[in-house]
Each structure stands twice: as structure tokens, then as C-alpha cells.
Design a protein around this motif. Sequence first.
Motif, PDB file in Angstrom:
ATOM      1  N   ASP A  12       9.531  16.707 -29.678  1.00  0.00           N
ATOM      2  CA  ASP A  12       9.420  18.114 -29.274  1.00  0.00           C
ATOM      3  C   ASP A  12       9.651  19.049 -30.452  1.00  0.00           C
ATOM      4  N   THR A  13       9.262  18.583 -31.655  1.00  0.00           N
ATOM      5  CA  THR A  13       9.384  19.433 -32.843  1.00  0.00           C
ATOM      6  C   THR A  13       8.087  19.374 -33.631  1.00  0.00           C
ATOM      7  N   TYR A  14       7.859  20.401 -34.424  1.00  0.00           N
ATOM      8  CA  TYR A  14       6.704  20.462 -35.312  1.00  0.00           C
ATOM      9  C   TYR A  14       7.157  21.144 -36.588  1.00  0.00           C
ATOM     10  N   GLN A  15       6.945  20.472 -37.726  1.00  0.00           N
ATOM     11  CA  GLN A  15       7.336  21.052 -39.006  1.00  0.00           C
ATOM     12  C   GLN A  15       6.096  21.334 -39.832  1.00  0.00           C
ATOM     13  N   THR A  16       6.033  22.521 -40.384  1.00  0.00           N
ATOM     14  CA  THR A  16       4.892  22.916 -41.196  1.00  0.00           C
ATOM     15  C   THR A  16       5.051  22.391 -42.619  1.00  0.00           C
ATOM     16  N   GLY A  17       4.054  22.649 -43.427  1.00  0.00           N
ATOM     17  CA  GLY A  17       4.187  22.426 -44.852  1.00  0.00           C
ATOM     18  C   GLY A  17       4.974  23.574 -45.466  1.00  0.00           C
ATOM     19  N   GLY A  57       1.840  28.275 -42.065  1.00  0.00           N
ATOM     20  CA  GLY A  57       1.645  26.829 -41.956  1.00  0.00           C
ATOM     21  C   GLY A  57       1.371  26.367 -40.543  1.00  0.00           C
ATOM     22  N   LEU A  58       0.902  27.268 -39.684  1.00  0.00           N
ATOM     23  CA  LEU A  58       0.683  26.941 -38.275  1.00  0.00           C
ATOM     24  C   LEU A  58      -0.766  26.530 -38.023  1.00  0.00           C
ATOM     25  N   PRO A  59      -0.994  25.621 -37.095  1.00  0.00           N
ATOM     26  CA  PRO A  59      -2.361  25.182 -36.806  1.00  0.00           C
ATOM     27  C   PRO A  59      -3.082  26.175 -35.905  1.00  0.00           C
ATOM     28  N   ASN A  60      -4.370  26.260 -36.083  1.00  0.00           N
ATOM     29  CA  ASN A  60      -5.202  27.059 -35.190  1.00  0.00           C
ATOM     30  C   ASN A  60      -5.627  26.149 -34.042  1.00  0.00           C
ATOM     31  N   GLY A  61      -4.748  26.020 -33.034  1.00  0.00           N
ATOM     32  CA  GLY A  61      -5.020  25.108 -31.929  1.00  0.00           C
ATOM     33  C   GLY A  61      -3.738  24.702 -31.241  1.00  0.00           C
ATOM     34  N   THR A  62      -3.807  23.586 -30.537  1.00  0.00           N
ATOM     35  CA  THR A  62      -2.707  23.136 -29.691  1.00  0.00           C
ATOM     36  C   THR A  62      -1.829  22.120 -30.410  1.00  0.00           C
ATOM     37  N   ILE A  63      -0.514  22.279 -30.252  1.00  0.00           N
ATOM     38  CA  ILE A  63       0.454  21.323 -30.794  1.00  0.00           C
ATOM     39  C   ILE A  63       0.766  20.285 -29.720  1.00  0.00           C
ATOM     40  N   ASN A  64       0.674  19.025 -30.098  1.00  0.00           N
ATOM     41  CA  ASN A  64       0.958  17.936 -29.160  1.00  0.00           C
ATOM     42  C   ASN A  64       2.265  17.257 -29.568  1.00  0.00           C
ATOM     43  N   TYR A  65       3.276  17.340 -28.705  1.00  0.00           N
ATOM     44  CA  TYR A  65       4.574  16.754 -29.011  1.00  0.00           C
ATOM     45  C   TYR A  65       4.661  15.273 -28.627  1.00  0.00           C
ATOM     46  N   ILE A  66       3.824  14.837 -27.714  1.00  0.00           N
ATOM     47  CA  ILE A  66       4.017  13.534 -27.089  1.00  0.00           C
ATOM     48  C   ILE A  66       3.243  12.457 -27.859  1.00  0.00           C
TER      49      ILE A  66
END
Length: 927
Positions: free
Chosen positions: A162-167, A714-723
Motif C-alpha cells: 500500500d505504498t508507492y515511492q517515486t524517483g 515523479g507521479l504516474p499519469n494513470g492508476t497506481i496498483n498496490y496489490i
Amino acid sequence: MTVTFNTASILSWYSAKEGTASPAATSTGSSTTAQPPTPPWQSKVASAQPSALATAVLNGQSFINPSATKLSVTNGTTTQNANYKNLFALYQGVTALSQLASQASASTVTASQLTSLQTAFNSGLTQLKTFLASAPFTGLTVDQGAVSASDTATVTQPHETDTYQTGVVFTGSLSSEVPSLQGNVAFSVAVKGAGGKVTNVGFNLDDLGATPRTLPNVISYLNSQLKAAGLTTRFSDVRIPATAQTVTSGGKTYTIPAGADSFALKITGTSSEQLTFTAPSSTPSVTVAQTSGVTTPTEKLVGNTVTTVPATDTQVLTTLSVGTSSSATATSQITNKTLAAVTTGAVAQAAGPDGSVYTLSTDAGKGPDGKALPGPQDVVLTKYDSAGQVQYTRTLGSPGSATGYSIAVSPDGGTVAITGAVTGSLTPSDGTIKTGQSDTFVASYNASTGDNNWITRAGTPNGNDNPTGVAFGANGAIYVAGDTSAAFSGQSLKGAQDGFIQAFSAKGVASAAQEFGSGGVTTVGGIAVSGSNVTVASTENGSAVVRTFGVTGTDTLTASNVRSLGSLDGGSVAGVTVNADGSIIVAGSTHNAALSAGTITSAYTGGREAFVASLAANGQPSGSDTLAYYSPGGNATTTTVTASGGQVYIAGQVAGPPNAASNGQPSNEGFVAAINTATGQSTWSSQLVGTAGQDLPTSISVNPTGSSVLNALGLPNGTINYIPSTSLVDNTTLIVGDSFSVQVGSGAATKITISATDTLQTLATKINTASGNYLSATVLPTTTGSRLTIKPANQNANVSLLSGPSGADALGPLGITAGAITDAVTSKATVSKNSNVTVAPYGLGLSSNLNLSNSTTISQAQKQLAQAQSVLKSIYIDMTTNAPRVARSIAEVCRARGVAMLDAPVSGRPPGMTIMVGGDEVTFTTY
């Protein structure tokens, strides 16, 4: 509690517990054993002919044949003699394998000889495994692998984080404003909740007013917006400490002090809040895969000494923001990634409609995650989001040698197809192997999860096939084109090398291939689908040729038009793609100023130039056909092409003069450019400078909305998938059909086969069931992910894990050691004080994936086989130990069990040895 034993009883009891056969002893009070037979390692004949066993097995003789084993003396019992024969035959088999490995390590061995040695080696391993699985010994157990009280798989099943780290988004002090976050920075996120409700949250840094746009202030603002919307997702920063660097110049090494720290953003959320980011305005971004640096060693004169400069090549993935100017402009780099060192092959890539980038690479020895590959080299599929973060990595898992060439994404973005060549086995059930011959493989994957849908092998019966292009058609059909050195079934070879095209259904069923050529050498540059037409562009006898095939039904191809664009005069076709209006785009390089490809919109100026031809969808000449030449400033070679938004994007290499960076060699820079085919003009371009002045782009993809303010964060243009996926096939190099077996005692082995849906949990259930619950396989969480641990379920458990067939073994990819799992490993020692073996049952320590594919694996095989020979010699020592040694071995038992042993008199008994076991006093006394 005091227990007394007769000496003979001690020997009998201990031998039974140890699983060893007691030697015959006299009852005269001075026990002796019968003369044992001479072992093969003491045979003068064997030592005089060190490669005789290898020669014999190469000529078809069995590796292990107890019935043909002769004993120098047969003074033992029938059981003892049988044990000796089986031991000596087993040693001969292991020695034969060792001799094959030694021959394979010779510097003079040829490729065909190595293939023969590998084939014999695999056969020998199979015979050894079968022999040991038959429980050939009486009173002792020998396992191919190790012997342990438990085993834990090295692979992990990833947790939902349930985390997302950018560059990196900023380098400097947290008290300083972030330059990239100045000006108009506005974007939004749509958050889909567990019940399907969508909450839209807008962010505009103008809301900060006079507050400085430092990273902490920006993060505080973002979190306040999320909190106000009633969401639990939050942003934070991650510090990336700077490190000192060393550089070498003029033969001296210098240390550059560490600079400022860098920072990334981290999103901490929950699977019940699915985030999709969008920006109000965007421009295209281009991702280019390239080989940077020198691919072969060079020599450099330093003073009066010639030194060798090693190869410096790496695979690099660079994403660039495309300028909106109508003229060629500079670019800003969004991301730049150096791929894992094991990535040795050129990278193909394709873009999904959501901006994701899918790459296909060839890795050697290990995968990008460091896990050993099942074959000498394998194909790796990687998905990146629009911000350049890895979403998943999948290996093909071929036991043979696989090379990836081309990749495509279906128009709806739901499926990814890859194609390449494989030599040897493709899958565990592959029965179409032709020694030393490369065939086509095609594989389909779910683009979202990376799950493999199917994998198919195809090709000519007796030649090498190299597929160089793949494309999707209607109804999920996949079309593949490439080169071949032989004739397909029902086809004829036109020249030294032909082109071919073949259709595969959405389920992977291959249709009949069609072969084409012009009587010489044909090299296919690529394949594209436009409506009901499939186009293949090739270099045929030095000319650019475009062939069109009509599609009937779902995947039936019929050859229609053949059009030559003329001689390339030393150039080549780089690829073919489809433009937004359905026109066919063919790109390459040439010295010919007058290719027959339509109206010239940008003229040839000299040297080797890139060309871009826009042709009608059916391939026939049309008044709308155009041809544009493009020069990046020197002799150019176009290597890749794609189209997006009405623009054609090409990349390639341009030759330049020697410079300091190129070590006195001619420099070769990469270039990328956007071409407007209607005007023939370049609307944007960029140089790509590699290590040592060398850069070679290999593929290109375009994200129409890839450049926006989201890049600054550093965010994506779209959906973040945690699973993450929990499938074993997704998280390891396993493929469907790989297997291993579970054997309880000397009973029949039960096979466990990996399925597409297997997880660590389902595998644990399979192991427990196959062992009759003599094993306890459990999955427990760790800090890095869940792991599988296997232990005996009780003290009577003695279960062996047997590796699967060569090339289809599941234990190796799981990181589970083949061998016995038993409590006996902690409670038994060997009879002989001089033995090298310290546990029972005996384990030869041979891993399940021994092979002779390269120098590294050959060396590993030699070391393990030498150790196995040592174990077998120790077993012989244990089988021939005199009875008086029992007292000493009891002491060894005590030490192995970790219990105290006291030499003290016991009331009413003569002096003896007392062992305290769990509070009970056990005394062994001789009469």
C-alpha cells in the motif's frame, strides 16, 4: 534408569539406528571384520584411465549398473555384498559425471562436443536420481541432495505494501524551494473507494500563496487536500543520502565528496483507495532503449604502454519530454535508468494506451532480481508505469537458451505479446527440441497482472528461425514475422535466408507459415497491421521491399501485394508501423537519393541518411505516398521507428569523429527525431550521448500524454496498483509444468506439478498431501515477504524432496534444496570417527540444476561432484568400521545430540559410560 548392553547388542542397535550395515564380527572377545572388497577409487585400472567412464557413457553404457559391478572379495553377507555393489556402482556413476564435466571445461571443446557432453550429463543425472529413488541400500539411506532438519524456500511471496515511492524529485536542502515546482503546477487525483465511489481531489500549488514551495510545505498542502476530502492516503518524503564518488583520470583515482542529499515522494495509502492521477495539460514523451558504451574491449596507448580498455556497455532506458516547437529543439530528460548488469541483449519495447512502457530484454545467468535463471539465458518482460517505476518483472522461464526480439501491446491495452528464438527446451513438456537449432516462440501475457496466458513454439523442421516482429490483429490474433534458413512445412526456401510470416490465434494456435524472399538474403525489419492488411517490410538482396498480406477469417493470411522501394545502396530497413490515418510507415537508412516511395517532401543531402516512407494501407502505389530523408549531421543508421499522434518517431546512430570520450575511436552518438510525413520536416530531435562516446538506440515508444507537471513530482499519469501478484509463476522463474517429487521413506514418489494458479499457500498444501502429512509445510510472513518452510511433522518422518526432470525442475527456482528432511539429522552421527559425514541419512549434496552450459555452471558441477565422491568414500569407511569403535561413536552420538556423557561407576555395575538424557540416567556397560 540403567540399561546394560552386550557389545554385540550395542553394535547391532547402533547400526540399526544409524542406517548402516554392521560388518561381520567374531565372538572371541577381540572383534574383527571380514576383509572388505577394494573400492573403485583404489583401483589401479581406474586411476590409469581417468576418462574411461566418460567414454563409456558417451558410447551408450549405463552410468549406474550394480549387476555389472565386480567385488574383489565377497566375504560379507548377501546384504553387505549388495550394499557394496550399489555403493561402488553409484561411485562409478558420479565419477562418470565428473569426467564429463572435466571434458566440458577444456578450452578446446567445441560447441557440438559441449552439446553431446551436456546431453550425456543430463542422462546421467536422471539415472542417478532414479537409482537413489529406488532405495537401493539396506540399513542406510543415501539422498541425491542435502540432508537437513528443515528447509526454507529462498523465494518470497510479496506482501501488499500500500505504498508507492517515486524517483528523485529534488536534490538539495529541505528548507530550499523546489525549482521544478515553481509556476503553474496543478493536477488532480481520482480516488476510487471500496464501494466504487469516486472522490476527485484537485491540487494547485497556487493555493500556497506566499508560502515557499519547499518540499515539506508542498507535502503538507497535498495532505491537507486529501484530509479535507475524507481520505486516508498521505504523502511523505524519503531522504536518499548522497555518497562520495571515485573517478580515475590520468591513471590516478580521485574521491569526489558527497554532495547534497536527494529526496523522493512516498504515497502511503490503502488498497481500498485506488489512485488515478491526471494533469490538465500534457505533451508527448519518448522512451528510448539504448546500448551505451563500448561493446568490445579496445586498446589504448598510455605513454609507451598499450593497455586494454574493457567493454563498458550497459542497457539504458531514457524518457524524454518532447518539445512542442515546430522546429528541432532540445529536450528535457524525465527519467534515465541503467538496467541490471545481467541484461545483455538489446531491449525491445512497446507502449500501452495508459502510458505504461513494456520492455523485452535478454538476461544471462540471473534475472534482474538476482534469481538464477533455469537456462543459460532467458527473456525478461518488464512493465513500467508512465513515471518509470517498475510494476512487475516476468521471466519466460525457458530451460533452454532464449533470446527476445520483439514485443507488442494489443489495441485495448489488455494483452502483451512477445516473440523471440529459443534453442533447446521451451517448456517442461516441450517435445520439439532440435539440437543446436533455434525456433520461434510466441507468448501472451495479461498486461495488467503479468500472468502468462499461453506460450507456443513454432518453426522450420531443420533450420534456424529468428522472429523479428510481432503485431496484434483483430479478435486477439497475433502475427509474427522473421527470418529463416530453412523451409517451413509446405513451403520452399527461396534463397540463402528467407522471410516468413505466421499467424497465431488468441489462444496461441499456430496457422501455417508463409515463406518469402527474392532468391538471396532476406532480412525482415518488422510487421504492422492496418485494418484487414498485414504488412511486412524487409531488406531483400539489398532493396527495401514491402509485402502486404490480406486477412480472412480471424487469422488466415493470403499474400497480395509486393512493392520494391528500390536499392538501399548499403542501407537497411529498420521497421514498419501504422500512422494515425492508417497509412503504412517504413523507415530505414540508405545512400539512394531516389527511392521509389512517393513524393519526396524532404530531399536527400548526402551520405547515409535516414528515410521515412508513408504508403497507402494496402501497400500499392498511391498519389498520397510521401518520402522524407533526414540527416542528424553525419552518416546515420536508423534502428527503430514508431508512430503516434500523426508524427513518426525514429531513432538510430550517427557517426562522428574521434574525441576524448571515445578513446581515440570514432564516436557514435544516438539520435531520436519526430518527423511530420506530410511536410517531411523534423519537428523535434535530440542527441543521445553514451559512455565512451558510443550509443546505439534499439527501440522507441511514445506516450502521448507522458510529459506534464506530474513529472516534477515523479507521479504516474494513470492508476497506481498496490496489490502484487501472489502467483509463483509470476514471482519466480518457474513455468507451468515444472515439477518435483516427494518420497516418504523408500515408498513410491509423488509428483507435484506447478500450475498457473499456484501460490506458496497452495504449494504448501500440495507438499503436505503428497507426504501423507509426514511433512509440515507452512507459509509465514517475513519483513521481505512470505516464505515457505518445510519441517518433519514428527520424529518418525524421513521424507525426500526429489528434483524434477532436467530443464523442468521446480525445486531450483523455488530455492528449495533437493534432499532428505528428517529429525535424524539432529540426533544421529556416523559410526566412524574418521568419517567426513556428520549426519544420517547420507546426502550427496548434488543440486537439482547441475548443467554444463557455461564455465560457471561447469565449475559448480565439478565442485559438487567432487564432494559427492567424498561422501561416498565416507560411507565405505562407515560400512567397514570395526566393532570396538562403537564406544567412540557413542560419544559422537552424545555430542551430536548435545547431551552430557560421564565416565563414572554406577552402583551395582562395573565401570561404564553414563548418558543423561532428559533427566534419565542411561548407562552402557560391557560384560
